[in-house]
Design an enzyme around this catalytic site. Structure first.
Site, PDB file in Angstrom:
ATOM      1  N   ASP A  23       0.822  -1.209   0.000  1.00 34.14           N
ATOM      2  CA  ASP A  23       0.000   0.000   0.000  1.00 34.14           C
ATOM      3  C   ASP A  23       0.861   1.265   0.000  1.00 34.14           C
ATOM      4  O   ASP A  23       1.982   1.247   0.506  1.00 34.14           O
ATOM      5  CB  ASP A  23      -0.894  -0.034   1.255  1.00 34.14           C
ATOM      6  CG  ASP A  23      -2.080   0.904   1.141  1.00 34.14           C
ATOM      7  OD1 ASP A  23      -2.304   1.468   0.047  1.00 34.14           O
ATOM      8  OD2 ASP A  23      -2.767   1.094   2.153  1.00 34.14           O
ATOM      9  N   GLY A  24       0.306   2.337  -0.539  1.00 38.31           N
ATOM     10  CA  GLY A  24       0.976   3.643  -0.451  1.00 38.31           C
ATOM     11  C   GLY A  24       1.613   4.121  -1.749  1.00 38.31           C
ATOM     12  O   GLY A  24       2.285   5.156  -1.752  1.00 38.31           O
ATOM     13  N   ASN A  25       1.377   3.406  -2.841  1.00 43.75           N
ATOM     14  CA  ASN A  25       1.958   3.846  -4.120  1.00 43.75           C
ATOM     15  C   ASN A  25       1.446   5.228  -4.516  1.00 43.75           C
ATOM     16  O   ASN A  25       2.190   6.073  -5.001  1.00 43.75           O
ATOM     17  CB  ASN A  25       1.590   2.876  -5.254  1.00 43.75           C
ATOM     18  CG  ASN A  25       2.212   1.513  -5.076  1.00 43.75           C
ATOM     19  OD1 ASN A  25       3.145   1.354  -4.304  1.00 43.75           O
ATOM     20  ND2 ASN A  25       1.686   0.525  -5.793  1.00 43.75           N
ATOM     21  N   HIS A  40       2.683   3.325  -8.942  1.00 42.03           N
ATOM     22  CA  HIS A  40       2.529   1.880  -9.172  1.00 42.03           C
ATOM     23  C   HIS A  40       3.747   1.311  -9.909  1.00 42.03           C
ATOM     24  O   HIS A  40       4.146   0.182  -9.656  1.00 42.03           O
ATOM     25  CB  HIS A  40       1.257   1.599  -9.979  1.00 42.03           C
ATOM     26  CG  HIS A  40       0.005   1.936  -9.219  1.00 42.03           C
ATOM     27  ND1 HIS A  40      -0.179   1.589  -7.909  1.00 42.03           N
ATOM     28  CD2 HIS A  40      -1.120   2.607  -9.586  1.00 42.03           C
ATOM     29  CE1 HIS A  40      -1.367   2.022  -7.493  1.00 42.03           C
ATOM     30  NE2 HIS A  40      -1.947   2.644  -8.493  1.00 42.03           N
ATOM     31  N   GLU A  70     -12.319  -4.844  -5.389  1.00 43.74           N
ATOM     32  CA  GLU A  70     -12.816  -3.466  -5.162  1.00 43.74           C
ATOM     33  C   GLU A  70     -12.069  -2.441  -6.026  1.00 43.74           C
ATOM     34  O   GLU A  70     -12.581  -1.358  -6.295  1.00 43.74           O
ATOM     35  CB  GLU A  70     -12.660  -3.054  -3.692  1.00 43.74           C
ATOM     36  CG  GLU A  70     -13.592  -3.762  -2.712  1.00 43.74           C
ATOM     37  CD  GLU A  70     -13.209  -5.216  -2.435  1.00 43.74           C
ATOM     38  OE1 GLU A  70     -11.991  -5.517  -2.463  1.00 43.74           O
ATOM     39  OE2 GLU A  70     -14.110  -6.044  -2.221  1.00 43.74           O
ATOM     40  N   LEU A 134      10.825 -20.321  -4.854  1.00 43.81           N
ATOM     41  CA  LEU A 134       9.850 -19.422  -4.216  1.00 43.81           C
ATOM     42  C   LEU A 134       8.533 -19.535  -4.969  1.00 43.81           C
ATOM     43  O   LEU A 134       8.512 -19.455  -6.197  1.00 43.81           O
ATOM     44  CB  LEU A 134      10.346 -17.969  -4.296  1.00 43.81           C
ATOM     45  CG  LEU A 134       9.376 -16.909  -3.767  1.00 43.81           C
ATOM     46  CD1 LEU A 134       9.414 -16.860  -2.239  1.00 43.81           C
ATOM     47  CD2 LEU A 134       9.695 -15.520  -4.313  1.00 43.81           C
ATOM     48  N   ARG A 187       1.712  -4.946   6.071  1.00 47.15           N
ATOM     49  CA  ARG A 187       0.998  -3.900   5.337  1.00 47.15           C
ATOM     50  C   ARG A 187       1.816  -2.619   5.425  1.00 47.15           C
ATOM     51  O   ARG A 187       2.159  -2.163   6.518  1.00 47.15           O
ATOM     52  CB  ARG A 187      -0.406  -3.659   5.897  1.00 47.15           C
ATOM     53  CG  ARG A 187      -1.119  -2.589   5.075  1.00 47.15           C
ATOM     54  CD  ARG A 187      -2.611  -2.564   5.263  1.00 47.15           C
ATOM     55  NE  ARG A 187      -3.187  -1.693   4.240  1.00 47.15           N
ATOM     56  CZ  ARG A 187      -4.433  -1.715   3.837  1.00 47.15           C
ATOM     57  NH1 ARG A 187      -5.267  -2.572   4.346  1.00 47.15           N
ATOM     58  NH2 ARG A 187      -4.856  -0.886   2.903  1.00 47.15           N
TER      59      ARG A 187
END
Ligand code: FPP
Length: 244
Positions: A23-25, A40, A70, A134, A187
């Protein structure tokens, strides 16, 4: 003192499964007077560094929240931008991810995405399916409640008997079937919400929140989060024997 502590480099105990809400871009971009998509893109660059760091730290599964059900409500240009970033990641990064031994998986619905992009996602999954360094789960067009609803619908369609519905059965109907639940959810950007991410799987996950915006959440920040995690005691709702 363990080898890891001795070199002061790696945390003692790393999660097997790490999940990240990136979060926070948008705020990162706004603070620089840039369009949200630049945020982004910077976030995507960072993702590349974090994938490498996860491989280095010995994390086996990384799940990232790239686009929620969403997120379709965002301005059309941003939605188009995020879809095109996903396409570019596949076009430009797939070979390197494959070479690093990354197995790509998708969590979410493919419907709503162009047939061409759907094809690329399927090909990327097919190409990397035997890699085991991974597992990278990309939650795209993903919602936790939607995932549970889909699972219930499929159970009903499969005529599962009520008495056969167990934790394990439910888990086997989710996009993460066969994978252990996340041990740690990070987060970034200071929000303290779960935002419909891995609702079922997160039941006993540790949570780590940091004010750092995702594009700035570098290997050092990841190390801090992992050290924090390694010092926590996980009880899974049970008391330690000496305290009972
Ligand atoms: C949240 O920041 C971030 C997203 C909704 C998108 C995350 C996507 C990437 C990092 C790109 C990598 C993706 C792929 C497809 C592999 P925000 O826009 O909500 O930030 P804000 O809360 O500051 O506005």
């Amino acid at each position: 003192m363990s080898k890891h502590q001795a070199n002061g480099d790696l945390p003692d105990r790393v999660p097997v499964h790490l999940a990240i809400i990136m979060d926070g871009n948008g705020r990162w971009a706004r603070e620089r007077g840039l369009p949200r998509l630049a945020g982004h893109r910077a976030g995507t660059e960072n993702l590349r560094r974090i994938i490498r760091a996860c491989v280095e730290f010995g994390i086996k599964i990384l799940t990232i929240y790239a686009f929620s059900t969403e997120n379709w409500g965002r301005p059309e240009s941003e939605v188009r931008g995020l879809l095109s970033i996903l396409e570019q990641v596949i076009d430009r990064e797939l070979d390197e991810l494959h070479q690093q031994g990354v197995q790509l998986r998708h969590l979410g619905r493919l419907e709503g995405i162009s047939p061409e992009l759907q094809r690329k996602v399927r090909q990327a999954i097919e190409l990397t399916k035997n890699n085991d360094r991974l597992i990278l789960n990309v939650a795209f067009n993903y919602g936790g409640r939607d995932e549970i609803l889909q699972a219930v619908r499929r159970m009903l369609a499969d005529k599962v008997r009520p008495e056969d519905v167990t934790d394990e059965l439910m888990s086997s109907y989710l996009y993460t079937a066969g994978l252990p639940d996340p041990d740690l959810i990070i987060r970034t950007s200071g929000e303290l919400r779960v935002s419909n991410f891995l609702i079922w799987q997160a039941a006993y996950a540790e949570f780590y929140a940091t004010p750092v915006y995702w594009p700035d959440f570098d290997k050092e920040e990841l190390r801090k989060a992992l050290i924090h995690y390694s010092r926590r005691e996980r009880r899974f709702g049970v008391l330690k024997p000496e305290t009972t």
